[in-house]
Design a protein around this motif. Structure first.
Motif, PDB file in Angstrom:
ATOM      1  N   ILE A  63       3.302  -0.364   9.246  1.00  0.00           N
ATOM      2  CA  ILE A  63       3.157  -1.133   7.995  1.00  0.00           C
ATOM      3  C   ILE A  63       4.627  -1.455   7.421  1.00  0.00           C
ATOM      4  O   ILE A  63       5.241  -2.352   6.897  1.00  0.00           O
ATOM      5  N   GLU A  64       5.358  -0.202   7.246  1.00  0.00           N
ATOM      6  CA  GLU A  64       6.548  -0.212   6.320  1.00  0.00           C
ATOM      7  C   GLU A  64       7.610  -1.250   7.212  1.00  0.00           C
ATOM      8  O   GLU A  64       8.315  -2.219   6.445  1.00  0.00           O
TER       9      GLU A  64
ATOM     10  N   LYS B 216      -5.413 -17.000  -3.788  1.00  0.00           N
ATOM     11  CA  LYS B 216      -4.832 -15.895  -4.585  1.00  0.00           C
ATOM     12  C   LYS B 216      -3.533 -15.116  -4.371  1.00  0.00           C
ATOM     13  O   LYS B 216      -3.079 -14.425  -5.087  1.00  0.00           O
ATOM     14  N   ASN B 217      -3.299 -15.254  -2.730  1.00  0.00           N
ATOM     15  CA  ASN B 217      -2.222 -14.539  -2.353  1.00  0.00           C
ATOM     16  C   ASN B 217      -2.258 -13.151  -2.823  1.00  0.00           C
ATOM     17  O   ASN B 217      -1.452 -12.452  -3.439  1.00  0.00           O
ATOM     18  N   LEU B 218      -3.511 -12.513  -2.365  1.00  0.00           N
ATOM     19  CA  LEU B 218      -3.748 -10.803  -2.788  1.00  0.00           C
ATOM     20  C   LEU B 218      -2.885  -9.959  -2.367  1.00  0.00           C
ATOM     21  O   LEU B 218      -2.768  -8.911  -2.739  1.00  0.00           O
ATOM     22  N   LEU B 219      -2.691  -9.930  -0.825  1.00  0.00           N
ATOM     23  CA  LEU B 219      -2.125  -9.125  -0.072  1.00  0.00           C
ATOM     24  C   LEU B 219      -0.508  -9.138   0.261  1.00  0.00           C
ATOM     25  O   LEU B 219      -0.275 -10.237   0.617  1.00  0.00           O
ATOM     26  N   ASP B 220       0.099  -7.957   0.367  1.00  0.00           N
ATOM     27  CA  ASP B 220       1.519  -8.260   0.994  1.00  0.00           C
ATOM     28  C   ASP B 220       1.539  -7.785   2.398  1.00  0.00           C
ATOM     29  O   ASP B 220       2.308  -8.438   3.088  1.00  0.00           O
ATOM     30  N   ALA B 221       0.043  -7.380   2.807  1.00  0.00           N
ATOM     31  CA  ALA B 221       0.097  -7.057   4.210  1.00  0.00           C
ATOM     32  C   ALA B 221      -1.378  -6.555   4.587  1.00  0.00           C
ATOM     33  O   ALA B 221      -1.999  -6.171   3.702  1.00  0.00           O
ATOM     34  N   LEU B 222      -1.661  -6.855   5.803  1.00  0.00           N
ATOM     35  CA  LEU B 222      -3.358  -6.478   6.163  1.00  0.00           C
ATOM     36  C   LEU B 222      -3.207  -5.720   7.257  1.00  0.00           C
ATOM     37  O   LEU B 222      -2.610  -6.009   8.371  1.00  0.00           O
ATOM     38  N   VAL B 223      -4.032  -4.625   7.276  1.00  0.00           N
ATOM     39  CA  VAL B 223      -3.996  -3.681   8.471  1.00  0.00           C
ATOM     40  C   VAL B 223      -5.379  -3.840   9.226  1.00  0.00           C
ATOM     41  O   VAL B 223      -6.473  -3.832   8.273  1.00  0.00           O
TER      42      VAL B 223
ATOM     43  N   LYS C  58       5.249   1.443  -2.952  1.00  0.00           N
ATOM     44  CA  LYS C  58       4.661   1.367  -4.445  1.00  0.00           C
ATOM     45  C   LYS C  58       5.015  -0.145  -4.853  1.00  0.00           C
ATOM     46  O   LYS C  58       5.730  -0.905  -4.088  1.00  0.00           O
ATOM     47  N   ASN C  59       4.064  -0.581  -5.437  1.00  0.00           N
ATOM     48  CA  ASN C  59       3.788  -1.919  -5.950  1.00  0.00           C
ATOM     49  C   ASN C  59       3.645  -2.951  -4.659  1.00  0.00           C
ATOM     50  O   ASN C  59       3.725  -4.118  -5.075  1.00  0.00           O
ATOM     51  N   LYS C  60       3.037  -2.417  -3.716  1.00  0.00           N
ATOM     52  CA  LYS C  60       2.349  -3.169  -2.458  1.00  0.00           C
ATOM     53  C   LYS C  60       1.095  -3.129  -2.792  1.00  0.00           C
ATOM     54  O   LYS C  60       0.250  -2.256  -3.028  1.00  0.00           O
ATOM     55  N   THR C  61       0.544  -4.516  -2.385  1.00  0.00           N
ATOM     56  CA  THR C  61      -1.046  -4.520  -2.217  1.00  0.00           C
ATOM     57  C   THR C  61      -1.287  -4.670  -0.797  1.00  0.00           C
ATOM     58  O   THR C  61      -1.080  -5.674  -0.174  1.00  0.00           O
ATOM     59  N   LEU C  62      -2.119  -3.664  -0.253  1.00  0.00           N
ATOM     60  CA  LEU C  62      -2.469  -3.455   1.456  1.00  0.00           C
ATOM     61  C   LEU C  62      -3.866  -3.848   1.397  1.00  0.00           C
ATOM     62  O   LEU C  62      -4.656  -3.078   0.804  1.00  0.00           O
ATOM     63  N   GLY C  63      -4.031  -4.886   2.223  1.00  0.00           N
ATOM     64  CA  GLY C  63      -5.691  -4.861   2.819  1.00  0.00           C
ATOM     65  C   GLY C  63      -5.872  -3.676   4.035  1.00  0.00           C
ATOM     66  O   GLY C  63      -5.043  -3.784   4.883  1.00  0.00           O
ATOM     67  N   PHE C  64      -6.770  -2.983   4.112  1.00  0.00           N
ATOM     68  CA  PHE C  64      -7.035  -2.089   5.104  1.00  0.00           C
ATOM     69  C   PHE C  64      -8.629  -2.417   5.539  1.00  0.00           C
ATOM     70  O   PHE C  64      -9.504  -2.172   4.869  1.00  0.00           O
ATOM     71  N   ALA C  65      -8.672  -3.038   6.806  1.00  0.00           N
ATOM     72  CA  ALA C  65      -9.827  -3.499   7.571  1.00  0.00           C
ATOM     73  C   ALA C  65     -10.413  -2.678   8.468  1.00  0.00           C
ATOM     74  O   ALA C  65      -9.540  -2.179   9.553  1.00  0.00           O
TER      75      ALA C  65
END
Length: 191
Positions: free
Chosen positions: A176-177, A80-87, A2-9
């Protein structure tokens, strides 16, 4: 998450799309905000595994967000530092080579560059027919590069496709976790 923003590519290993979409649903159910990204080939190519437009609609429905599919759309992720992580799932041998050699010519590689700029994790779910061949050196290089993490993988079909590797897509969320805690899931090699 929760409260994380993840990119999923997603990149063009079309045979794994149905498995990846299932895991995207799992990830979205964790409460994370998911920003979908696709390479141009993944975004526009119809294959025997499905039509591009059907995958686009499904992914946008699951995430509630429009898919980023151009370099210009992906570029703001860094400043903009949009992601906490990218997959990156699936991550093809082509994309592995680009990441290992600093080539930024797709929305996915731009998203990776942007995420790394902010010293955030990039998680790779490899899917390539030459993982034990031409892509092997790129996997090795990325395994030894800061902020890259791998979803555990194994040989896809050791008898008929001796060099093929594919990630266990069901381990994406767990990977990811741990990556968010700067830890590589173990074991990396399955089977």
């Amino acid at each position: 998450m929760k409260n994380k923003t993840l990119g999923f590519a997603l990149t063009g290993s079309f045979c794994t799309f149905s498995r990846v979409v299932k895991e995207l649903e799992v990830l979205a159910s964790t409460g994370a905000s998911v920003m979908p990204i696709m390479s141009q080939n993944a975004y526009t190519t119809d294959t025997r595994f499905g039509k591009a437009q059907d995958f686009i609609q499904t992914i946008e429905s699951i995430t509630g967000n429009k898919i980023i599919h151009t370099i210009a759309e992906a570029e703001p992720i860094g400043p903009k530092n949009l992601l906490d992580a990218l997959v990156i799932a699936p991550c093809t041998g082509n994309t592995l080579a680009k990441l290992a050699n600093g080539i930024t010519d797709t929305a996915v590689t731009m998203a990776a560059k942007a995420t790394l700029r902010n010293q955030k994790p990039v998680i790779i779910a490899v899917s390539t027919n030459d993982g034990l061949g031409g892509s092997g050196k790129n996997i090795g290089q990325l395994l030894n590069t800061q902020n890259y993490y791998f979803v555990p993988y194994e040989q896809d079909d050791p008898i008929h496709k001796t060099n093929s590797l594919v990630a266990d897509m069901s381990k994406i969320t767990e990977t990811i976790e741990l990556a968010l805690k700067n830890t590589q899931i173990q074991p990396i090699l399955l089977g």
